[in-house]
Design an enzyme around this catalytic site. Sequence first.
Site, PDB file in Angstrom:
ATOM      1  N   LYS A 139      -6.573  20.681 -26.040  1.00 40.38           N
ATOM      2  CA  LYS A 139      -6.310  19.387 -26.697  1.00 40.38           C
ATOM      3  C   LYS A 139      -6.420  18.243 -25.697  1.00 40.38           C
ATOM      4  O   LYS A 139      -7.052  17.233 -25.951  1.00 40.38           O
ATOM      5  CB  LYS A 139      -4.878  19.338 -27.277  1.00 40.38           C
ATOM      6  CG  LYS A 139      -4.549  20.399 -28.286  1.00 40.38           C
ATOM      7  CD  LYS A 139      -3.132  20.221 -28.813  1.00 40.38           C
ATOM      8  CE  LYS A 139      -2.049  20.446 -27.770  1.00 40.38           C
ATOM      9  NZ  LYS A 139      -1.982  21.804 -27.224  1.00 40.38           N
ATOM     10  N   ARG A 159       4.289  17.509 -33.659  1.00 42.38           N
ATOM     11  CA  ARG A 159       4.368  18.935 -33.352  1.00 42.38           C
ATOM     12  C   ARG A 159       5.263  19.678 -34.333  1.00 42.38           C
ATOM     13  O   ARG A 159       5.426  20.897 -34.218  1.00 42.38           O
ATOM     14  CB  ARG A 159       4.969  19.059 -31.966  1.00 42.38           C
ATOM     15  CG  ARG A 159       4.171  19.922 -31.039  1.00 42.38           C
ATOM     16  CD  ARG A 159       4.921  19.929 -29.741  1.00 42.38           C
ATOM     17  NE  ARG A 159       4.332  20.803 -28.811  1.00 42.38           N
ATOM     18  CZ  ARG A 159       3.515  20.408 -27.838  1.00 42.38           C
ATOM     19  NH1 ARG A 159       3.197  19.149 -27.716  1.00 42.38           N
ATOM     20  NH2 ARG A 159       3.052  21.291 -27.012  1.00 42.38           N
ATOM     21  N   ARG A 184      -5.170  27.339 -15.122  1.00 45.50           N
ATOM     22  CA  ARG A 184      -5.111  25.874 -15.227  1.00 45.50           C
ATOM     23  C   ARG A 184      -4.502  25.271 -13.964  1.00 45.50           C
ATOM     24  O   ARG A 184      -3.532  25.758 -13.413  1.00 45.50           O
ATOM     25  CB  ARG A 184      -4.270  25.456 -16.427  1.00 45.50           C
ATOM     26  CG  ARG A 184      -4.062  23.939 -16.416  1.00 45.50           C
ATOM     27  CD  ARG A 184      -3.674  23.357 -17.716  1.00 45.50           C
ATOM     28  NE  ARG A 184      -2.416  23.858 -18.223  1.00 45.50           N
ATOM     29  CZ  ARG A 184      -1.905  23.458 -19.379  1.00 45.50           C
ATOM     30  NH1 ARG A 184      -2.565  22.604 -20.119  1.00 45.50           N
ATOM     31  NH2 ARG A 184      -0.764  23.958 -19.796  1.00 45.50           N
ATOM     32  N   ARG A 203       1.442  23.998 -13.418  1.00 46.73           N
ATOM     33  CA  ARG A 203       2.597  23.473 -14.159  1.00 46.73           C
ATOM     34  C   ARG A 203       3.701  24.518 -14.265  1.00 46.73           C
ATOM     35  O   ARG A 203       3.427  25.700 -14.433  1.00 46.73           O
ATOM     36  CB  ARG A 203       2.144  23.073 -15.572  1.00 46.73           C
ATOM     37  CG  ARG A 203       1.956  21.589 -15.721  1.00 46.73           C
ATOM     38  CD  ARG A 203       1.263  21.224 -16.976  1.00 46.73           C
ATOM     39  NE  ARG A 203       1.898  21.718 -18.198  1.00 46.73           N
ATOM     40  CZ  ARG A 203       1.448  21.439 -19.420  1.00 46.73           C
ATOM     41  NH1 ARG A 203       0.386  20.697 -19.570  1.00 46.73           N
ATOM     42  NH2 ARG A 203       2.051  21.909 -20.478  1.00 46.73           N
ATOM     43  N   ARG A 249       5.951  29.587 -25.617  1.00 49.34           N
ATOM     44  CA  ARG A 249       5.343  28.373 -26.182  1.00 49.34           C
ATOM     45  C   ARG A 249       4.409  28.726 -27.346  1.00 49.34           C
ATOM     46  O   ARG A 249       4.353  28.009 -28.335  1.00 49.34           O
ATOM     47  CB  ARG A 249       4.573  27.611 -25.102  1.00 49.34           C
ATOM     48  CG  ARG A 249       5.503  26.879 -24.146  1.00 49.34           C
ATOM     49  CD  ARG A 249       4.798  26.494 -22.871  1.00 49.34           C
ATOM     50  NE  ARG A 249       3.732  25.538 -23.061  1.00 49.34           N
ATOM     51  CZ  ARG A 249       2.774  25.320 -22.158  1.00 49.34           C
ATOM     52  NH1 ARG A 249       2.759  25.999 -21.025  1.00 49.34           N
ATOM     53  NH2 ARG A 249       1.853  24.421 -22.386  1.00 49.34           N
TER      54      ARG A 249
HETATM   55  P1  AP5 Z   1      -5.784  21.688 -21.706  1.00 43.56           P
HETATM   56  O1  AP5 Z   1      -6.772  20.669 -22.171  1.00 43.56           O
HETATM   57  O2  AP5 Z   1      -4.887  21.358 -20.579  1.00 43.56           O
HETATM   58  O3  AP5 Z   1      -4.958  22.261 -22.963  1.00 43.56           O
HETATM   59  P2  AP5 Z   1      -3.846  21.621 -23.880  1.00 43.56           P
HETATM   60  O4  AP5 Z   1      -4.124  22.104 -25.262  1.00 43.56           O
HETATM   61  O5  AP5 Z   1      -3.766  20.147 -23.664  1.00 43.56           O
HETATM   62  O6  AP5 Z   1      -2.594  22.385 -23.280  1.00 43.56           O
HETATM   63  P3  AP5 Z   1      -1.107  21.925 -22.951  1.00 43.56           P
HETATM   64  O7  AP5 Z   1      -0.466  23.092 -22.273  1.00 43.56           O
HETATM   65  O8  AP5 Z   1      -1.084  20.625 -22.219  1.00 43.56           O
HETATM   66  O9  AP5 Z   1      -0.536  21.767 -24.347  1.00 43.56           O
HETATM   67  P4  AP5 Z   1       0.889  21.960 -24.748  1.00 43.56           P
HETATM   68  O10 AP5 Z   1       0.742  21.528 -26.150  1.00 43.56           O
HETATM   69  O11 AP5 Z   1       1.527  23.243 -24.569  1.00 43.56           O
HETATM   70  O12 AP5 Z   1       1.676  21.065 -23.691  1.00 43.56           O
HETATM   71  P5  AP5 Z   1       2.186  19.577 -23.711  1.00 43.56           P
HETATM   72  O13 AP5 Z   1       1.930  18.992 -22.391  1.00 43.56           O
HETATM   73  O14 AP5 Z   1       1.723  18.859 -24.938  1.00 43.56           O
HETATM   74  O15 AP5 Z   1      -6.609  23.028 -21.379  1.00 43.56           O
HETATM   75  C1  AP5 Z   1      -5.957  24.201 -20.934  1.00 43.56           C
HETATM   76  C2  AP5 Z   1      -6.807  24.874 -19.831  1.00 43.56           C
HETATM   77  O16 AP5 Z   1      -8.030  25.333 -20.419  1.00 43.56           O
HETATM   78  C3  AP5 Z   1      -7.200  23.915 -18.695  1.00 43.56           C
HETATM   79  O17 AP5 Z   1      -7.220  24.639 -17.492  1.00 43.56           O
HETATM   80  C4  AP5 Z   1      -8.599  23.451 -19.095  1.00 43.56           C
HETATM   81  O18 AP5 Z   1      -9.354  23.089 -17.980  1.00 43.56           O
HETATM   82  C5  AP5 Z   1      -9.159  24.696 -19.785  1.00 43.56           C
HETATM   83  N1  AP5 Z   1     -10.099  24.376 -20.864  1.00 43.56           N
HETATM   84  C6  AP5 Z   1     -10.008  23.353 -21.766  1.00 43.56           C
HETATM   85  N2  AP5 Z   1     -11.037  23.403 -22.636  1.00 43.56           N
HETATM   86  C7  AP5 Z   1     -11.787  24.494 -22.288  1.00 43.56           C
HETATM   87  C8  AP5 Z   1     -12.970  25.103 -22.841  1.00 43.56           C
HETATM   88  N3  AP5 Z   1     -13.587  24.609 -23.920  1.00 43.56           N
HETATM   89  N4  AP5 Z   1     -13.427  26.235 -22.238  1.00 43.56           N
HETATM   90  C9  AP5 Z   1     -12.804  26.771 -21.147  1.00 43.56           C
HETATM   91  N5  AP5 Z   1     -11.678  26.247 -20.578  1.00 43.56           N
HETATM   92  C10 AP5 Z   1     -11.176  25.117 -21.152  1.00 43.56           C
HETATM   93  O19 AP5 Z   1       3.756  19.820 -23.922  1.00 43.56           O
HETATM   94  C11 AP5 Z   1       4.575  20.454 -22.924  1.00 43.56           C
HETATM   95  C12 AP5 Z   1       5.988  20.569 -23.446  1.00 43.56           C
HETATM   96  O20 AP5 Z   1       6.537  19.265 -23.727  1.00 43.56           O
HETATM   97  C13 AP5 Z   1       6.175  21.345 -24.766  1.00 43.56           C
HETATM   98  O21 AP5 Z   1       6.232  22.727 -24.553  1.00 43.56           O
HETATM   99  C14 AP5 Z   1       7.478  20.728 -25.287  1.00 43.56           C
HETATM  100  O22 AP5 Z   1       8.603  21.283 -24.646  1.00 43.56           O
HETATM  101  C15 AP5 Z   1       7.372  19.268 -24.875  1.00 43.56           C
HETATM  102  N6  AP5 Z   1       6.779  18.426 -25.930  1.00 43.56           N
HETATM  103  C16 AP5 Z   1       5.597  17.736 -25.835  1.00 43.56           C
HETATM  104  N7  AP5 Z   1       5.352  17.077 -26.983  1.00 43.56           N
HETATM  105  C17 AP5 Z   1       6.379  17.345 -27.820  1.00 43.56           C
HETATM  106  C18 AP5 Z   1       6.683  16.960 -29.161  1.00 43.56           C
HETATM  107  N8  AP5 Z   1       5.855  16.169 -29.880  1.00 43.56           N
HETATM  108  N9  AP5 Z   1       7.828  17.423 -29.712  1.00 43.56           N
HETATM  109  C19 AP5 Z   1       8.660  18.198 -29.014  1.00 43.56           C
HETATM  110  N10 AP5 Z   1       8.440  18.614 -27.750  1.00 43.56           N
HETATM  111  C20 AP5 Z   1       7.295  18.196 -27.151  1.00 43.56           C
END
Ligand code: AP5
Length: 213
Positions: A13, A88, A127, A160, A171
Amino acid sequence: MKVVMLGAPGAGKGTQAKKIAAKYDIPHISTGDIFRANLKNGTELGKKAKVYMDQGALVPDELTLELIMDRFKNDDCKNGYVLDGFPRTIPQAEALTKALAAEGQKLDIAIDVEVSDERIVKRMGGRRACPNCGMTYHIETLKPQKEGICDKCGTELIVRDDDKPETVLKRLSVYHEQTQPLIEYYANEKILLTVDGTKDADVVFSEIVEALK
Ligand code: AP5
């Protein structure tokens, strides 16, 4: 243009959201990045969020909603935004729909980046993230130009805290339980686009751009 990114943790994402933000000149708003920045700066919000994030759980809706509604007031949101990691939960999605409707607005598209759990677990181990600007890389598929260093700002890349295998599994289970229902929510709103997140990141992006035309 107002875009919501959906998909499991690690589906890509953030990778796609950054590309969309750059192409359409709209801000990339990642609630995860905002929580991590607060954590780094030792704010009260950061301390509260850390307890949940470290367990792989979601931060409570009240905290998240307060944060995001405040962010929408910034001037840079006037032409839209790409939301990454928000909403979310169904209550978050409903609050967003209501807040937009109050301004006579609505979302343009919700993009679901689909990747299997097995593939995600493999990805997360590779990652690397920039603690300064939030850029993400992968040790095999999306390498930075100089190993271990962010291309964009030159900061040393890190793993991370919540990318440990046991936290990733938690997660994923939280995602299936609380976030996956949003796919149906936005399908019912007739704004859902599903893309295959296992394709090369640039190919995924071209498909998104095509759909946005
Ligand atoms: P990446 O693009 O980093 O993936 P992502 O989907 O953004 O993953 P996140 O881990 O950031 O999402 P998340 O939803 O768990 O975490 P968030 O920070 O929002 O890609 C992943 C890897 O794959 C990278 O190494 C990339 O290079 C690689 N890649 C990407 N595309 C590729 C492709 N096509 N082919 C091959 N490789 C590829 O949230 C963290 C925490 O914050 C949550 O767990 C929660 O506790 C809290 N939080 C955040 N938002 C909320 C909310 N709205 N409500 C409640 N809690 C929340």
